[in-house]
Enzyme design. Structure first.
Site, mmCIF file in Angstrom:
data_model
loop_
_atom_site.group_PDB
_atom_site.id
_atom_site.type_symbol
_atom_site.label_atom_id
_atom_site.label_comp_id
_atom_site.label_asym_id
_atom_site.label_seq_id
_atom_site.Cartn_x
_atom_site.Cartn_y
_atom_site.Cartn_z
ATOM 1 N N GLY A 10 18.818 -14.421 -4.892
ATOM 2 C CA GLY A 10 18.993 -15.532 -3.962
ATOM 3 C C GLY A 10 19.175 -15.005 -2.558
ATOM 4 N N ARG A 34 13.128 -15.951 -5.407
ATOM 5 C CA ARG A 34 12.004 -16.650 -6.032
ATOM 6 C C ARG A 34 10.796 -16.702 -5.102
ATOM 7 N NH1 ARG A 34 13.140 -22.751 -7.570
ATOM 8 N NH2 ARG A 34 13.306 -22.770 -5.294
ATOM 9 N N SER A 128 34.251 -17.923 -0.217
ATOM 10 C CA SER A 128 34.502 -18.793 0.930
ATOM 11 C C SER A 128 34.425 -17.997 2.221
ATOM 12 C CB SER A 128 35.874 -19.460 0.821
ATOM 13 O OG SER A 128 36.120 -20.270 1.950
ATOM 14 N N LYS A 182 38.054 -22.455 -6.305
ATOM 15 C CA LYS A 182 37.161 -22.683 -5.162
ATOM 16 C C LYS A 182 36.933 -24.174 -4.944
ATOM 17 C CE LYS A 182 34.190 -21.593 -1.896
ATOM 18 N NZ LYS A 182 33.361 -22.772 -1.668
ATOM 19 N N GLU A 189 39.915 -28.283 2.101
ATOM 20 C CA GLU A 189 39.058 -28.218 3.294
ATOM 21 C C GLU A 189 38.669 -29.621 3.757
ATOM 22 O OE1 GLU A 189 34.510 -26.863 3.759
ATOM 23 O OE2 GLU A 189 35.841 -25.275 3.020
#
Length: 468
Positions: A10, A34, A128, A182, A189
Site C-alpha cells: 500500500g 496494486r 496515529s 485506535k 479526536e
C-alpha cells in the site's frame, strides 16, 4: 540475492511515508502497490534508498527474511481481505502480518483467528499521526499475540515517535485490542475537534472577532493547559489564505464528513452501556452539518433569538470559554478512557490505560499536555473508575464547571449550537448527582410493560398493578 527485513503493501501517502520512515531507520524495505506505476514513481522520487520494488505478490513475499513481517497500509474492509488472501499461498508458519489500517476491531479478531489456523500471526495496529507522523514517527497501538509483538517490537520502537525519550508504542493486548484503542482514540479526536469548533464559533459569532484575533487567542491558549496538536494547527488554519488572498477557512463548505471510526466508537459504547455522550454528539453533529440544503431551508423558516450579545468584560469572557473548552476536553477523555476500561473487562484484554495515555503524548493527533496529567493519575492509582474522580481532574472540574455552565447558558440564550459543550455540562451534572429521575422511568416501564423495578427501602424485584 539479499532479502529485505520488512515489507509494506500500500503505497498511498501513509504506506509510502511509513516505508521511508523504516528505511531512514536503517531497515531494508520491500514495497508493493496494486497500481504498479505508483511503485515506480516512489522509487524514481527516492533514489539511492533501501527501498526495493516488487510487482507481484509472490516476488514481494519471497523477498523477505523469514519469519516475514508484512505491513498492510491499505483501505480497510474488502481490500484488506483480498490482500490477505493473495498473500496466504506464499506465507510460512511464524510469518507476521501487521494491519495498519483503520480496521474494525471485530474484523481483526476474526482475521487473526483464521490466520492462526495456518500458523500466521496477525497484529492489528493503530497508527496515529497522519502522513507527517507516518514519516517522522507515529503513535502505534499494536494488538495481537504477545510473542508476535515481541518479534516486531524493535522495528516499531525505532519508527515510533517518542515522548521524553521513550517510544510511543506499547503492547496493547490480545486480538483486536490495538484497533479498538485506535478506534476510541479517533472518537476522542472527534470530541476534541467538535469542542474546538464550538469555541471558535462562540468567539466568531458572540464576540464577533475576526480570524486573526481568534488565531491569536488559540495561540495564547496553546501556551497553557490547552497545549495540544489540534489547538496548534487551528491557530494556523484560521489565518491561512488562498491564492485570491481570502481566508481559506471562510471559503470551506460547512459540511463535516468522516470515515466511520467515530460511528464505530459510539456503537461500541451502546453495546457496553457506556454514556459516551460528548463523543456521540460530535458524531451526530457531522451528520447534522451534512444536511446543508435542509439547514438553508430551515434558516428561512425557523426562528431563533434576535437579541444582540453585549459583553461587559471581553477578556474575562474569553477566559471562561477557555475554561469551558478545557473541562469539556477532560470530560471527553474521561468518557473515552472509561469506555476503554469497560471494553478491557468485557473482552479480557487487560488494557494498561496509563501506558495508553503515555503513547498518546507524542506522534498522534490527540497529543496534548493533558495526557501527562492522565498518565500521572494512572501511575498514582490504577483502580479509579473515572478521571473526574482523581485529584487533579476533580479540582479542575470543581473550579471550571461554573465557566462551562455560563458559556453553555449564554450560547443557548443566543441560539449558538454547542452540542459538545452542552453535553459536557449535562454529563457532569448527571455524574455528580446522587439522585436522578430514573425512578419515574422505571415506574413508567413497569406500568406499560411490566418490566419491574427495585426499591430503595426493600430488597428484591417488584411489579405493581398500576390499574388497580
Amino acid at each position: 540475492m539479499a532479502k529485505q527485513q520488512i515489507g509494506v503493501i500500500g503505497m498511498a501517502v501513509m504506506g509510502r511515508n511509513l516505508a521511508l520512515n523504516m528505511e531512514r531507520n536503517q531497515y531494508t524495505v520491500s514495497i508493493f502497490n496494486r497500481s504498479l506505476d505508483i511503485t515506480e514513481k516512489i522509487i524514481l522520487n527516492n533514489p539511492n534508498k533501501n527501498l526495493f520494488p516488487f510487482f507481484s505478490i509472490k516476488d514481494f513475499v519471497l523477498s523477505l527474511i523469514v519469519p516475514r513481517c508484512i505491513v498492510l497500509m491499505i483501505k480497510s474492509g474488502v481490500a484488506t481481505d483480498d490482500t490477505i488472501k493473495s498473500l496466504i499461498p506464499y506465507l510460512s508458519k511464524g510469518d507476521i502480518i501487521i494491519d495498519g489500517g483503520n480496521t474494525f476491531y471485530k474484523d481483526t479478531i476474526q482475521r487473526g483467528y483464521e490466520l492462526l489456523k495456518i500458523g500466521v500471526n496477525l497484529i492489528g495496529a493503530g497508527f496515529s499521526g497522519g502522513e507527517k507522523g507516518a514519516l517522522y514517527g507515529p503513535s502505534i497501538m499494536p494488538g495481537g499475540r504477545q510473542e508476535a509483538y515481541n518479534y516486531v517490537s524493535p522495528i516499531l520502537k525505532k519508527i515510533a515517535s517518542n515522548s521524553e525519550g521513550i517510544p510511543c508504542v506499547t503492547y496493547i493486548g490480545p486480538d483486536g485490542s490495538g484497533h479498538y484503542v485506535k478506534m476510541v482514540h479517533n472518537g476522542i479526536e472527534y470530541g476534541d475537534m467538535q469542542l474546538i469548533a464550538e469555541s471558535y464559533f462562540i468567539l466568531k459569532t458572540l464576540l464577533r472577532l475576526d480570524n486573526q484575533s481568534i488565531s491569536k487567542i488559540f495561540d495564547i491558549w496553546n501556551q497553557g493547559e490547552l497545549n495540544s496538536y489540534l489547538i496548534d494547527i487551528t491557530k494556523d488554519i484560521l489565518i491561512k489564505k488562498d491564492d485570491q488572498n481570502n481566508y481559506l477557512i471562510d471559503c470551506i463548505l460547512d459540511e463535516g464528513s468522516s470515515k466511520g471510526t467515530g460511528t464505530w466508537t459510539t456503537k461500541s459504547a451502546l453495546d457496553l452501556n457506556e454514556p459516551l455522550t460528548l463523543i456521540t454528539e460530535s458524531v451526530f453533529f457531522r451528520y447534522l452539518s451534512s444536511l446543508k440544503s435542509q439547514r438553508l431551508l430551515a434558516s428561512k423558516i425557523l426562528c431563533g433569538p434576535k437579541d444582540f450579545f453585549i459583553v461587559l468584560n471581553r477578556d474575562d469572557f474569553i477566559e471562561k470559554i477557555r475554561q469551558a473548552l478545557y473541562l469539556g476536553k477532560i470530560i471527553s477523555y474521561a468518557q473515552g478512557f472509561s469506555q476503554l476500561n469497560s471494553a478491557s473487562q468485557k473482552y479480557n484484554w487487560n488494557l494498561k490505560l496509563g501506558e495508553i495515555s503515555r503513547i498518546f503524548q507524542s506522534g498522534c493527533i490527540i497529543r496534548a499536555k493533558l495526557l501527562k496529567n492522565i498518565t500521572q493519575e494512572y501511575s498514582s492509582n490504577n483502580n479509579f473508575v473515572n478521571l473526574l474522580l482523581t485529584p487533579y481532574f476533580r479540582e479542575i472540574a470543581n473550579t471550571y464547571h461554573s465557566s462551562l455552565r455560563e458559556i453553555v447558558s449564554i450560547s443557548v440564550k443566543y441560539g449558538i449550537p454547542i452540542p459538545a459543550l452542552s453535553s459536557a455540562i449535562s454529563y457532569f451534572d448527571s455524574y455528580r448527582s446522587a439522585f436522578l429521575p430514573s425512578n419515574l422511568i422505571q415506574a413508567q416501564r413497569d406500568f406499560f410493560g411490566a418490566h419491574t423495578y427495585k426499591r430503595i427501602d426493600k430488597s428484591g424485584i417488584f411489579h405493581t398493578n398500576w390499574y388497580s
